[in-house]
Design a protein around this motif. Structure first.
Motif, PDB file in Angstrom:
ATOM      1  N   GLN B  20       0.859  -1.179   0.000  1.00  0.00           N
ATOM      2  CA  GLN B  20       0.000   0.000   0.000  1.00  0.00           C
ATOM      3  C   GLN B  20       0.899   1.235   0.000  1.00  0.00           C
ATOM      4  OE1 GLN B  20      -3.221  -0.316  -0.406  1.00  0.00           O
ATOM      5  NE2 GLN B  20      -4.242  -1.499   1.174  1.00  0.00           N
ATOM      6  N   SER B  21       0.634   2.171  -0.920  1.00  0.00           N
ATOM      7  CA  SER B  21       1.447   3.384  -0.951  1.00  0.00           C
ATOM      8  C   SER B  21       1.099   4.276   0.223  1.00  0.00           C
ATOM      9  CB  SER B  21       1.205   4.135  -2.257  1.00  0.00           C
ATOM     10  OG  SER B  21       1.825   5.393  -2.201  1.00  0.00           O
ATOM     11  N   LYS B  22       2.114   4.920   0.781  1.00  0.00           N
ATOM     12  CA  LYS B  22       1.877   5.830   1.905  1.00  0.00           C
ATOM     13  C   LYS B  22       1.435   7.213   1.392  1.00  0.00           C
ATOM     14  CE  LYS B  22       3.925   3.293   5.428  1.00  0.00           C
ATOM     15  NZ  LYS B  22       3.758   2.017   4.695  1.00  0.00           N
ATOM     16  N   ASP B  23       1.619   7.454   0.090  1.00  0.00           N
ATOM     17  CA  ASP B  23       1.318   8.752  -0.512  1.00  0.00           C
ATOM     18  C   ASP B  23      -0.205   8.980  -0.534  1.00  0.00           C
ATOM     19  OD1 ASP B  23       1.017  10.986  -2.103  1.00  0.00           O
ATOM     20  OD2 ASP B  23       2.529  10.362  -3.559  1.00  0.00           O
ATOM     21  N   LYS B  24      -0.642  10.041   0.147  1.00  0.00           N
ATOM     22  CA  LYS B  24      -2.082  10.313   0.243  1.00  0.00           C
ATOM     23  C   LYS B  24      -2.625  10.945  -1.045  1.00  0.00           C
ATOM     24  CE  LYS B  24      -2.599   9.140   4.658  1.00  0.00           C
ATOM     25  NZ  LYS B  24      -3.163   7.825   4.944  1.00  0.00           N
ATOM     26  N   ASN B  25      -1.717  11.423  -1.913  1.00  0.00           N
ATOM     27  CA  ASN B  25      -2.181  12.149  -3.098  1.00  0.00           C
ATOM     28  C   ASN B  25      -2.415  11.265  -4.325  1.00  0.00           C
ATOM     29  OD1 ASN B  25      -2.164  14.697  -1.864  1.00  0.00           O
ATOM     30  ND2 ASN B  25       0.085  14.691  -1.992  1.00  0.00           N
ATOM     31  N   ILE B  26      -2.197   9.967  -4.190  1.00  0.00           N
ATOM     32  CA  ILE B  26      -2.422   9.124  -5.356  1.00  0.00           C
ATOM     33  C   ILE B  26      -3.915   8.837  -5.530  1.00  0.00           C
ATOM     34  CG2 ILE B  26      -0.152   7.989  -5.270  1.00  0.00           C
ATOM     35  CD1 ILE B  26      -1.807   5.493  -4.246  1.00  0.00           C
ATOM     36  N   VAL B  27      -4.290   8.609  -6.794  1.00  0.00           N
ATOM     37  CA  VAL B  27      -5.639   8.125  -7.085  1.00  0.00           C
ATOM     38  C   VAL B  27      -5.520   6.604  -7.095  1.00  0.00           C
ATOM     39  CG1 VAL B  27      -7.507   8.083  -8.761  1.00  0.00           C
ATOM     40  CG2 VAL B  27      -6.217  10.196  -8.384  1.00  0.00           C
ATOM     41  N   LYS B  28      -6.062   5.984  -6.051  1.00  0.00           N
ATOM     42  CA  LYS B  28      -5.797   4.571  -5.795  1.00  0.00           C
ATOM     43  C   LYS B  28      -6.922   3.700  -6.340  1.00  0.00           C
ATOM     44  CE  LYS B  28      -4.142   1.643  -2.025  1.00  0.00           C
ATOM     45  NZ  LYS B  28      -4.970   0.510  -2.363  1.00  0.00           N
ATOM     46  N   LEU B  29      -6.715   3.190  -7.545  1.00  0.00           N
ATOM     47  CA  LEU B  29      -7.742   2.381  -8.213  1.00  0.00           C
ATOM     48  C   LEU B  29      -7.183   0.987  -8.483  1.00  0.00           C
ATOM     49  CD1 LEU B  29      -8.796   5.126 -10.821  1.00  0.00           C
ATOM     50  CD2 LEU B  29      -9.768   4.738  -8.548  1.00  0.00           C
ATOM     51  N   ASN B  30      -6.392   0.471  -7.516  1.00  0.00           N
ATOM     52  CA  ASN B  30      -5.672  -0.788  -7.761  1.00  0.00           C
ATOM     53  C   ASN B  30      -6.043  -1.947  -6.845  1.00  0.00           C
ATOM     54  OD1 ASN B  30      -4.567   0.219  -5.441  1.00  0.00           O
ATOM     55  ND2 ASN B  30      -2.445  -0.254  -5.981  1.00  0.00           N
ATOM     56  N   ALA B  31      -6.937  -1.729  -5.882  1.00  0.00           N
ATOM     57  CA  ALA B  31      -7.201  -2.812  -4.918  1.00  0.00           C
ATOM     58  C   ALA B  31      -8.693  -3.081  -4.732  1.00  0.00           C
ATOM     59  CB  ALA B  31      -6.545  -2.506  -3.576  1.00  0.00           C
ATOM     60  N   ASN B  32      -9.503  -2.571  -5.650  1.00  0.00           N
ATOM     61  CA  ASN B  32     -10.959  -2.761  -5.582  1.00  0.00           C
ATOM     62  C   ASN B  32     -11.547  -2.349  -4.241  1.00  0.00           C
ATOM     63  OD1 ASN B  32     -10.785  -3.593  -8.179  1.00  0.00           O
ATOM     64  ND2 ASN B  32     -11.046  -5.773  -7.745  1.00  0.00           N
ATOM     65  N   GLU B  33     -10.941  -1.295  -3.674  1.00  0.00           N
ATOM     66  CA  GLU B  33     -11.485  -0.735  -2.440  1.00  0.00           C
ATOM     67  C   GLU B  33     -12.624   0.225  -2.785  1.00  0.00           C
ATOM     68  OE1 GLU B  33      -7.245  -0.995  -0.035  1.00  0.00           O
ATOM     69  OE2 GLU B  33      -7.555   0.432  -1.662  1.00  0.00           O
ATOM     70  N   ASN B  34     -13.538   0.372  -1.880  1.00  0.00           N
ATOM     71  CA  ASN B  34     -14.684   1.253  -2.072  1.00  0.00           C
ATOM     72  C   ASN B  34     -14.249   2.702  -1.844  1.00  0.00           C
ATOM     73  OD1 ASN B  34     -17.326   2.551  -1.714  1.00  0.00           O
ATOM     74  ND2 ASN B  34     -18.112   0.469  -1.443  1.00  0.00           N
ATOM     75  N   PRO B  35     -14.661   3.642  -2.697  1.00  0.00           N
ATOM     76  CA  PRO B  35     -14.224   5.028  -2.489  1.00  0.00           C
ATOM     77  C   PRO B  35     -14.976   5.730  -1.361  1.00  0.00           C
ATOM     78  CG  PRO B  35     -15.673   4.919  -4.390  1.00  0.00           C
ATOM     79  CD  PRO B  35     -15.470   3.490  -3.930  1.00  0.00           C
ATOM     80  N   TYR B  36     -16.075   5.143  -0.900  1.00  0.00           N
ATOM     81  CA  TYR B  36     -16.871   5.800   0.144  1.00  0.00           C
ATOM     82  C   TYR B  36     -16.564   5.203   1.513  1.00  0.00           C
ATOM     83  CZ  TYR B  36     -18.936   7.397  -4.108  1.00  0.00           C
ATOM     84  OH  TYR B  36     -19.077   7.944  -5.355  1.00  0.00           O
ATOM     85  N   PRO B  37     -16.697   6.012   2.561  1.00  0.00           N
ATOM     86  CA  PRO B  37     -16.423   5.476   3.903  1.00  0.00           C
ATOM     87  C   PRO B  37     -17.480   4.440   4.310  1.00  0.00           C
ATOM     88  CG  PRO B  37     -17.214   7.764   4.025  1.00  0.00           C
ATOM     89  CD  PRO B  37     -17.061   7.441   2.575  1.00  0.00           C
ATOM     90  N   PRO B  38     -17.225   3.685   5.373  1.00  0.00           N
ATOM     91  CA  PRO B  38     -18.235   2.730   5.846  1.00  0.00           C
ATOM     92  C   PRO B  38     -19.474   3.461   6.351  1.00  0.00           C
ATOM     93  CG  PRO B  38     -16.170   2.512   7.109  1.00  0.00           C
ATOM     94  CD  PRO B  38     -16.010   3.681   6.221  1.00  0.00           C
ATOM     95  N   SER B  39     -20.534   2.730   6.585  1.00  0.00           N
ATOM     96  CA  SER B  39     -21.771   3.289   7.148  1.00  0.00           C
ATOM     97  C   SER B  39     -21.474   4.113   8.403  1.00  0.00           C
ATOM     98  CB  SER B  39     -22.713   2.141   7.518  1.00  0.00           C
ATOM     99  OG  SER B  39     -23.605   2.541   8.549  1.00  0.00           O
ATOM    100  N   PRO B  40     -22.094   5.293   8.517  1.00  0.00           N
ATOM    101  CA  PRO B  40     -21.924   6.089   9.748  1.00  0.00           C
ATOM    102  C   PRO B  40     -22.303   5.291  11.001  1.00  0.00           C
ATOM    103  CG  PRO B  40     -23.152   7.330   8.093  1.00  0.00           C
ATOM    104  CD  PRO B  40     -22.971   5.947   7.543  1.00  0.00           C
TER     105      PRO B  40
END
Lengths: 353, 353
Positions: B20-40
């Motif tokens: 996992q890259s530590k760089d917060k500025n990357i557009v991370k489309l490589n691990a099929n992660e959801n772009p939205y946070p979990p349910s509140p």
């Protein structure tokens, strides 16, 4: 005829974990849980965790947590392995290190999961009986074998061994991997972590469930030479790359850094333990010298099973093992002073019946 | 000569998880992660968790969580199994259900962990090639075998199959266990959960890591008939009784109960996906119809590996597989609209170079 697909099911005796009582009023001295809450720093790490980040996978290499562990244990991060509780770590160790045709060896009275993992992974095993005083006879372990696993302190006997014992064990076992399971080590026993620098075939395992009050989070670890840890990582990564979740890593890191709280609570448990052992002995019990957070005891004139069952009716839960050689013993977890006062009061009541 | 203890180490190719890259500025489309946070509600469950209780072991049977899962999936709690991520659940399924001398079968292009588990547990396996259009040919699976595992939708192809496909698969396979791995099912694919009531040798697995944005917490599940779930529990309890921690259970329970947020975020991902597929096709890409949160694409006049590498220099991370048949494809996770705009802008820049 039975359905054919049933032939493909794994034939395994269901190992049923002890049920946790829902009753909040019981004095729960049956699972070797710590009576004190986790470090306030660990609690803070959870309750202030930035949960938006949970959409991302955890750091599979647990770098920050390993760094904190390495600092605490005076080793390098490459000497540290982390897993989902020490059962996960031990199960992975069995798969990683016990691949000989020869039997692995462990005591007859010990952690009940060892034979379960041997059966699960088809590892041959052999037991050496404890001595009559429930001590491990280290000379038994001089025989050729496929690996050694010994808890230090041992459970449920509560007896710990020192540096000389481990050095002797390592001298006898230079051609196999030796696992020392230190689940209870923090309660006053000698830790072999320093010896992993001297013996490259020694691996130490441990847990955050007892001395760090984090049983609910599932954090276990192993410490050993880089080569052993790399094999363990390879097996883990072939099973499940992300066993320790992000919240647990944050709480674990905070816990290991909070040395002061850790030492205070461990010391409170030890003080309570010593005082209860003294009281039990005064009541005629034989209680072994404990280097754990529990007491292993029997009484010449008591049926320990009946005592265990009666305590349950009084909402005091301790542990009884219906096993050869120890079926007139009980294991009592060290709780708070208040809990132990209730336990002792009920014990006196039972003796006076 | 090499040390003898090294003979006992498990000989296994280290499977190295992606860093996992530590760089917060990357557009991370490589691990099929959801772009939205979990349910509140899940976030609230963690940030308000009563951590004093973490000194106690979790409920090994996860009763409350299973109850909530059962209500959501319209099954009974005894039909639900929970584990430490779907990799843990699948690894346990392989051990529980694939105990035949015959080969288990799965597609040649599929989730890369299946052959890894087969090697770890010594399970013989055989692959059936996908058709040229990357679809699974269900008739291949009519041959006698030791078990079947198929992801639906398949990865990294993104293609999903419907009810008829699964019914046909089950008709062909009445004498073995069939696992349908539904990691991505929530993004518009048919779920076979209802069919577990009709076919007692069918097991469905799933995860909270994708559609529920909880990759960081490690929650996976299996749904099937009571007998299969009981075998799975027996294997799990012989490995590690407490795989799902107390905090994860609380968050998972809150998440599964929050249907509204779940449907909203899944629907946003689907809308973004459809719009990006349209744009990619307009740019000359061949993008498969996706029922997942990712897009599998190629382009006749492009070297996809170079494109992938160039995007990385632009801080846009997608996924490239250097594997037979798909070595001129890429897998692009569906992010937010803003992230996909950057991805498309960079893609046009690359095409115009």
């Amino acid at each position: 005829m039975d359905k054919l697909w049933k032939m493909n099911l794994r034939d395994i005796d269901p190992y049923v974990p002890g049920e946790q009582s829902k009753d909040k009023n019981i004095v729960k001295l049956n699972a070797n849980e710590n009576p004190y809450p986790p470090s306030p720093k660990a609690i803070e790490a959870i309750n202030s965790f930035n949960c938006d980040g949970l959409r991302l996978y955890p750091d599979a290499n647990a770098s920050a947590f390993k760094q904190a562990m390495a600092e605490y244990y005076n080793v390098q991060p490459q000497n540290v392995f982390l897993g989902n509780g020490s059962d996960d770590v031990l199960a992975l160790c069995f798969q990683a290190f016990f691949n000989s045709d020869k039997s692995i060896v462990f005591p007859d009275i010990t952690y009940s999961f060892y034979p379960v993992w041997c059966r699960l992974f088809n590892i041959p095993f052999k037991n050496y009986p404890l001595n009559d005083d429930f001590r491990i006879n280290v000379d038994d372990y001089a025989e050729e074998n496929g690996g050694v696993v010994i808890p230090n302190p041992n459970a449920p006997t509560s007896l710990g061994e020192g540096k000389d014992f481990i050095e002797k064990l390592m001298k006898y076992n230079q051609d196999c991997i030796v696992i020392i399971d230190e689940a209870y080590v923090d309660f006053g026993c000698y830790s072999g972590v320093e010896l992993t620098k001297k013996y490259e075939n020694l691996i130490i395992t441990g847990t955050f469930s007892k001395s760090r009050s984090l049983a609910g989070l599932r954090i276990g670890y192993a410490i050993g030479n880089k080569e052993l840890i790399a094999v363990l990582e390879a097996v883990k990564n072939s099973y499940n790359s992300y066993t320790v979740d992000s919240v647990s890593m944050a709480a674990g890191t905070a816990s290991i850094k909070d040395k002061k709280y850790f030492e205070e609570t461990v010391s409170k448990v030890i003080t309570t333990r010593e005082s209860v052992i003294k009281e039990l002995r005064a009541l005629g019990f034989t209680a072994l010298d404990s280097q754990t957070n529990f007491i292993f005891a029997t009484h010449d004139s008591m049926n320990m099973r009946d005592y265990f069952e009666w305590l349950k009716t009084q909402k005091v839960f301790i542990r009884y093992f219906n096993l050869p050689r120890i079926d007139n013993h009980v294991r009592i977890t060290v709780g708070t002073d208040e809990e132990m006062d209730i336990f002792l009061k009920k014990t006196k009541e039972y003796l006076n019946k």
